[in-house]
Design a protein around this motif. Structure first.
Motif, short mmCIF file in Angstrom:
data_model
loop_
_atom_site.label_atom_id
_atom_site.label_comp_id
_atom_site.label_asym_id
_atom_site.label_seq_id
_atom_site.Cartn_x
_atom_site.Cartn_y
_atom_site.Cartn_z
N ASP A 141 0.82 -1.22 0.00
CA ASP A 141 0.00 0.00 0.00
C ASP A 141 0.85 1.26 0.00
O ASP A 141 0.57 2.23 0.70
N ALA A 142 1.90 1.27 -0.83
CA ALA A 142 2.80 2.42 -0.93
C ALA A 142 2.73 3.00 -2.34
O ALA A 142 2.94 2.29 -3.33
N TYR A 143 2.43 4.28 -2.42
CA TYR A 143 2.27 4.98 -3.70
C TYR A 143 3.49 4.80 -4.62
O TYR A 143 3.33 4.63 -5.83
N ALA A 144 4.67 4.80 -4.06
CA ALA A 144 5.90 4.69 -4.86
C ALA A 144 6.03 3.33 -5.55
O ALA A 144 6.84 3.18 -6.46
N LEU A 145 5.21 2.36 -5.16
CA LEU A 145 5.31 1.02 -5.73
C LEU A 145 4.40 0.80 -6.93
O LEU A 145 4.34 -0.30 -7.46
N THR A 146 3.70 1.83 -7.37
CA THR A 146 2.86 1.72 -8.55
C THR A 146 3.20 2.86 -9.50
O THR A 146 4.03 3.71 -9.20
N VAL A 147 2.56 2.87 -10.66
CA VAL A 147 2.78 3.96 -11.61
C VAL A 147 1.79 5.08 -11.32
O VAL A 147 0.73 4.86 -10.72
N ASP A 148 2.13 6.25 -11.75
CA ASP A 148 1.29 7.42 -11.54
C ASP A 148 0.30 7.55 -12.69
O ASP A 148 0.69 7.85 -13.82
N TYR A 149 -0.97 7.33 -12.42
CA TYR A 149 -2.00 7.39 -13.47
C TYR A 149 -2.05 8.78 -14.11
O TYR A 149 -2.28 8.91 -15.31
N GLY A 150 -1.86 9.79 -13.29
CA GLY A 150 -1.88 11.16 -13.82
C GLY A 150 -0.76 11.42 -14.80
O GLY A 150 -0.97 12.06 -15.84
N THR A 151 0.42 10.91 -14.50
CA THR A 151 1.56 11.08 -15.40
C THR A 151 1.30 10.38 -16.73
O THR A 151 1.59 10.94 -17.80
N ILE A 152 0.74 9.19 -16.67
CA ILE A 152 0.40 8.47 -17.91
C ILE A 152 -0.63 9.26 -18.70
O ILE A 152 -0.48 9.46 -19.91
N THR A 153 -1.68 9.72 -18.03
CA THR A 153 -2.74 10.47 -18.70
C THR A 153 -2.19 11.74 -19.35
O THR A 153 -2.55 12.08 -20.48
N GLU A 154 -1.33 12.45 -18.64
CA GLU A 154 -0.73 13.67 -19.20
C GLU A 154 0.13 13.35 -20.42
O GLU A 154 0.12 14.10 -21.40
N ALA A 155 0.88 12.26 -20.37
CA ALA A 155 1.72 11.88 -21.51
C ALA A 155 0.85 11.56 -22.73
O ALA A 155 1.17 11.98 -23.85
N VAL A 156 -0.23 10.84 -22.51
CA VAL A 156 -1.16 10.53 -23.61
C VAL A 156 -1.74 11.82 -24.16
O VAL A 156 -1.79 12.04 -25.38
N GLY A 157 -2.17 12.71 -23.27
CA GLY A 157 -2.74 13.98 -23.70
C GLY A 157 -1.79 14.81 -24.55
O GLY A 157 -2.19 15.41 -25.55
N ARG A 158 -0.52 14.83 -24.16
CA ARG A 158 0.46 15.57 -24.96
C ARG A 158 0.59 15.00 -26.36
O ARG A 158 0.62 15.74 -27.34
N VAL A 159 0.66 13.68 -26.46
CA VAL A 159 0.78 13.06 -27.78
C VAL A 159 -0.45 13.36 -28.63
O VAL A 159 -0.33 13.76 -29.79
#
Length: 121
Positions: free
Chosen positions: A45-63
């Motif tokens: 249950d540690a945030y650092a152990l998963t990927v950041d959904y927001g970062t992925i979404t922002e990357a998709v949005g930029r493309v």
């Protein structure tokens, strides 16, 4: 393998073969599946152990919004490349790009392209 799903990410952009598509734009919808090992995050249950959904979404949005492609096939490929660049833990990605306003000669329908890519070696 474990997976994270990001569905119905909607963007307004200017992709397409026809001049009108590049000039007027239209809505594009993206669905993603990112495969990775979620075991550590599911146990600790540690945030650092998963990927950041927001970062992925922002990357998709930029493309989607800052690039222009004639083909949604190429758009899907560029999205996959951007997703891999967001986090080295993502081992595989499935990208589906929906183009609801595709210029096809029927009253209703939606065109989609789906690609599945493994992280390049």
């Amino acid at each position: 393998m474990d997976a994270i799903y990001l569905d119905d990410l909607a963007f307004y952009a200017f992709h397409g073969v026809f001049d009108e598509e590049s000039r007027l734009g239209q809505r594009f919808v993206v669905d993603l599946v990112c495969w990775l090992d979620l075991g550590p995050a599911s146990r600790e249950d540690a945030y650092a152990l998963t990927v950041d959904y927001g970062t992925i979404t922002e990357a998709v949005g930029r493309v989607v919004t800052q690039s222009r492609f004639k083909l949604i096939e190429r758009l899907a490929g560029a999205i996959a490349e951007a997703v891999f660049a967001t986090d080295a833990r993502i081992e595989k990605v499935k990208v589906r790009v929906h183009k609801p306003g595709a210029p096809i000669p029927i009253a209703s329908g939606r065109v989609s392209v789906e690609i599945v890519r493994d992280r390049p070696a």
